[in-house]
Design a protein around this motif. Structure first.
Motif, short mmCIF file in Angstrom:
data_model
loop_
_atom_site.label_atom_id
_atom_site.label_comp_id
_atom_site.label_asym_id
_atom_site.label_seq_id
_atom_site.Cartn_x
_atom_site.Cartn_y
_atom_site.Cartn_z
N SER A 1 8.95 12.49 -2.07
CA SER A 1 8.11 11.49 -1.40
C SER A 1 8.95 10.72 -0.40
CB SER A 1 7.54 10.49 -2.42
OG SER A 1 7.04 9.32 -1.74
N GLU A 2 8.34 10.34 0.70
CA GLU A 2 9.04 9.52 1.69
C GLU A 2 9.59 8.25 1.05
OE1 GLU A 2 6.71 8.19 5.09
OE2 GLU A 2 7.81 6.32 4.98
N GLU A 3 8.89 7.77 0.02
CA GLU A 3 9.23 6.47 -0.58
C GLU A 3 10.27 6.58 -1.69
OE1 GLU A 3 8.36 3.82 0.84
OE2 GLU A 3 6.92 4.75 2.21
N VAL A 4 10.74 7.79 -1.99
CA VAL A 4 11.69 7.95 -3.12
C VAL A 4 12.95 8.66 -2.61
CG1 VAL A 4 12.02 8.90 -5.44
CG2 VAL A 4 9.75 8.05 -4.73
N PHE B 1 5.48 14.82 0.14
CA PHE B 1 4.37 14.07 0.74
C PHE B 1 4.82 12.72 1.30
CE2 PHE B 1 3.90 11.16 -2.87
CZ PHE B 1 4.42 11.89 -3.92
N ASP B 2 4.09 12.31 2.30
CA ASP B 2 4.19 10.97 2.87
C ASP B 2 2.96 10.24 2.35
OD1 ASP B 2 4.31 9.69 6.31
OD2 ASP B 2 4.19 8.68 4.36
N PRO B 3 3.11 9.41 1.33
CA PRO B 3 1.92 8.86 0.69
C PRO B 3 1.07 7.98 1.60
CG PRO B 3 3.91 7.78 -0.14
CD PRO B 3 4.36 8.91 0.71
N LEU B 4 1.73 7.22 2.48
CA LEU B 4 0.97 6.42 3.42
C LEU B 4 1.68 6.45 4.76
CD1 LEU B 4 -1.68 4.77 3.08
CD2 LEU B 4 -0.28 2.75 3.34
N ASP B 5 1.10 7.18 5.68
CA ASP B 5 1.69 7.31 7.02
C ASP B 5 1.06 6.29 7.96
OD1 ASP B 5 3.12 8.85 9.21
OD2 ASP B 5 1.03 8.94 9.88
N GLY B 6 1.91 5.66 8.75
CA GLY B 6 1.40 4.67 9.72
C GLY B 6 1.23 3.31 9.10
N LEU C 1 0.83 -1.22 0.00
CA LEU C 1 0.00 0.00 0.00
C LEU C 1 0.86 1.26 0.00
CD1 LEU C 1 -3.22 -0.40 2.17
CD2 LEU C 1 -3.06 0.35 -0.18
N ASP C 2 2.07 1.18 0.56
CA ASP C 2 3.00 2.33 0.47
C ASP C 2 3.27 2.64 -1.00
OD1 ASP C 2 4.92 1.13 3.27
OD2 ASP C 2 3.72 2.96 3.20
N VAL C 3 3.57 1.58 -1.74
CA VAL C 3 3.91 1.74 -3.17
C VAL C 3 2.70 2.22 -3.95
CG1 VAL C 3 4.61 0.51 -5.26
CG2 VAL C 3 5.71 -0.01 -3.07
MN MN Z 1 4.87 6.67 5.04
#
Ligand code: MN
Ligand code: AHG
Ligand code: MN
Length: 342
Positions: free
Chosen positions: A94-97, A116-121, A71-73
Motif C-alpha cells: 500500500s502507498e500508506e505502508v 494499491f493506492d487506497p486514496l489517490d488525490g 481518509l487516507d488511513v
Molecule cells: Mn494515495
C-alpha cells in the motif's frame, strides 16, 4: 422474458469473464468482487466526508514524506481488512505502508499479490474534488507458502488485473483483466455496480493536455519543447490543445481514457539537475494506469520506454509518466528523443 431487467452488473460481468476462461479457478472473481465491496465502503465515507469527521490531517507523515489525511488511513484500513483474510492473496503493498504487508499467519495465502493506492488525490478531499483508489493484481511467483516482495515487484506487463475507483459525481469502478476496459457505476440505491461503459477505447489522438505546469521550469528540455509545441496555434494540426488538470491522477486519467489527449507527470530536475525524478509511484499508480491505457488502445510511457516494461527496483519507486492517446504519447517520445537523445 423481456430484456434482462438487471442489465449487466459487475457480478455478472465477472462471472461471464471467468466462464470465458475454463482454466479459471474463480480466485480472481473473488478478488474483484471484494474490491467492489471495499470501494462501496470507501465511497460511503468519501461522500459523507464533511459530515463524518474524516476530513483533515492525522498529524503523521507516510514514507512518501506526505502528510497523511484521516481518509487516507480509513481507506487503507478498509482495503487491507477486505484483502487480508480472503485467502486469495499472498502479500499486499500500500502507498500508506512502508514495507510489504504480509497476510496474517491465521489466514490462508492464495495465488495473487495486490498493490494499491487506497486514496489517490487525497490533497483534494477537503475541497470536495474527485479522489480515487488504484489497484494492481499480479500472480504469485515466489516458491514459499507465504508471499514476499518478489510477488509485488513484477513488471506491469505481467499484471493479471488492474483498475481504479473514482469517487466523484458518481462512484465508478473501471477495470481490466486483459480483455478490454470496462466501467461500472455504483447505484447507491441498490448498492450494486452496474455496467455503464463497456469496452472503453481511448481516441487515437486527443486535444487535451493535462499536467502541473507549475513544474515547467524543472522539466527536461524535450518535455518543455513538447508542451510549447502543443500550445502553439496551428489550426490544421488541431493546436493549441486545451489544458485540464485536476490534481488527482485517477480523475485526470479517467477523463483521458474517455476523452483522449495526454496526461503527464514528467520527471523533474528539482532534486538532481542530472536525473529527472518522477512523482507518481510505479507499482500502484503508473503500472495499473498503463495497463488500462494499453487495453483501451492507448499508450503509457516513461518518456523513453513502455511503463509496463519497467522492472521495479523498490516498492515505492517513482517514474516519469506520460499516458493517453497513442499519437500524443508517441509525439511526446519523439520530442524527448530529439532534444534529450534516445
Ligand atoms: Mn494515495
Ligand atoms: P496521492 O494522493 O495518492 O499521494 O496521489 C497524488 C498524486 C496524483 O493523484 C496526482 O496526479 C499528483 O499527485 C498531483 O501532484 P501535484 O499536486 O504535484 O500536481
Ligand atoms: Mn496516488
Amino acid at each position: 422474458m423481456t430484456e434482462n431487467p438487471i442489465g449487466v452488473n459487475l457480478t455478472r460481468h465477472i462471472h461471464q469473464t471467468q466462464q470465458a476462461h475454463p482454466e479459471a479457478t474463480g480466485e480472481l472473481s473473488t478478488i474483484l468482487n471484494q474490491i467492489a465491496l471495499a470501494a462501496k465502503i470507501v465511497s460511503r465515507k468519501v461522500n459523507r466526508a464533511g459530515l463524518a469527521d474524516v476530513l483533515g490531517y492525522t498529524g503523521t507523515e507516510n514514507i512518501q514524506g506526505e502528510e497523511v489525511r484521516r481518509l487516507d488511513v480509513l481507506a487503507n484500513d478498509v482495503f487491507i481488512s477486505a484483502f487480508d483474510h480472503l485467502g486469495n492473496f499472498c502479500v499486499m503493498a500500500s502507498e500508506e505502508v512502508d514495507e510489504a504487508i504480509p497476510i496474517p499467519d491465521e489466514y490462508l495465502c492464495g495465488g495473487y499479490s495486490v498493490a494499491f493506492d487506497p486514496l489517490d488525490g487525497s490533497s483534494n478531499i477537503d475541497a470536495n474534488v474527485s479522489v480515487g483508489t488504484i489497484f494492481a493484481v499480479h500472480r504469485k511467483i515466489s516458491f514459499g507458502p507465504r508471499g514476499d516482495n518478489s510477488d509485488l515487484m513484477q513488471p506491469g506487463n505481467r499484471l493479471v488485473a488492474a483498475g481504479y475507483v473514482v469517487y466523484g459525481s458518481s462512484t465508478m469502478l473501471v477495470m481490466s483483466t486483459g480483455n478490454g476496459v470496462h466501467g461500472f457505476t455504483l447505484d447507491p440505491e441498490i448498492g450494486e455496480f452496474l455496467e455503464s461503459h463497456r469496452d472503453i477505447k481511448i481516441p487515437e489522438k486527443g486535444k487535451i493536455y493535462s499536467c502541473n505546469e507549475g513544474n515547467y521550469g524543472y522539466w527536461t528540455e524535450g518535455v518543455r519543447r513538447y508542451v510549447d509545441h502543443i500550445k502553439e496555434s496551428d489550426e490544421a494540426s488541431g493546436r493549441p490543445y486545451s489544458t485540464r488538470y485536476i490534481g488527482s491522477m485517477v480523475a485526470d486519467m479517467h477523463r483521458t481514457l474517455l476523452y483522449g489527449g495526454i496526461f503527464m507527470y514528467p520527471g523533474d530536475l528539482k532534486k538532481d539537475p542530472t536525473t529527472p525524478h518522477g512523482k507518481l509511484r510505479l507499482l500502484y499508480e503508473c503500472a495499473p494506469m498503463a495497463f488500462l491505457c494499453e487495453h483501451a488502445g492507448g499508450a503509457a510511457s516513461t518518456g523513453r520506454g513502455r511503463v509496463l516494461d519497467v522492472i521495479p527496483e523498490s516498492l515505492h519507486q517513482r517514474v516519469p509518466f506520460f499516458a493517453g492517446s497513442t499519437n500524443d504519447v508517441r509525439e511526446l517520445e519523439s520530442f524527448v528523443a530529439k532534444y534529450e537523445g534516445a
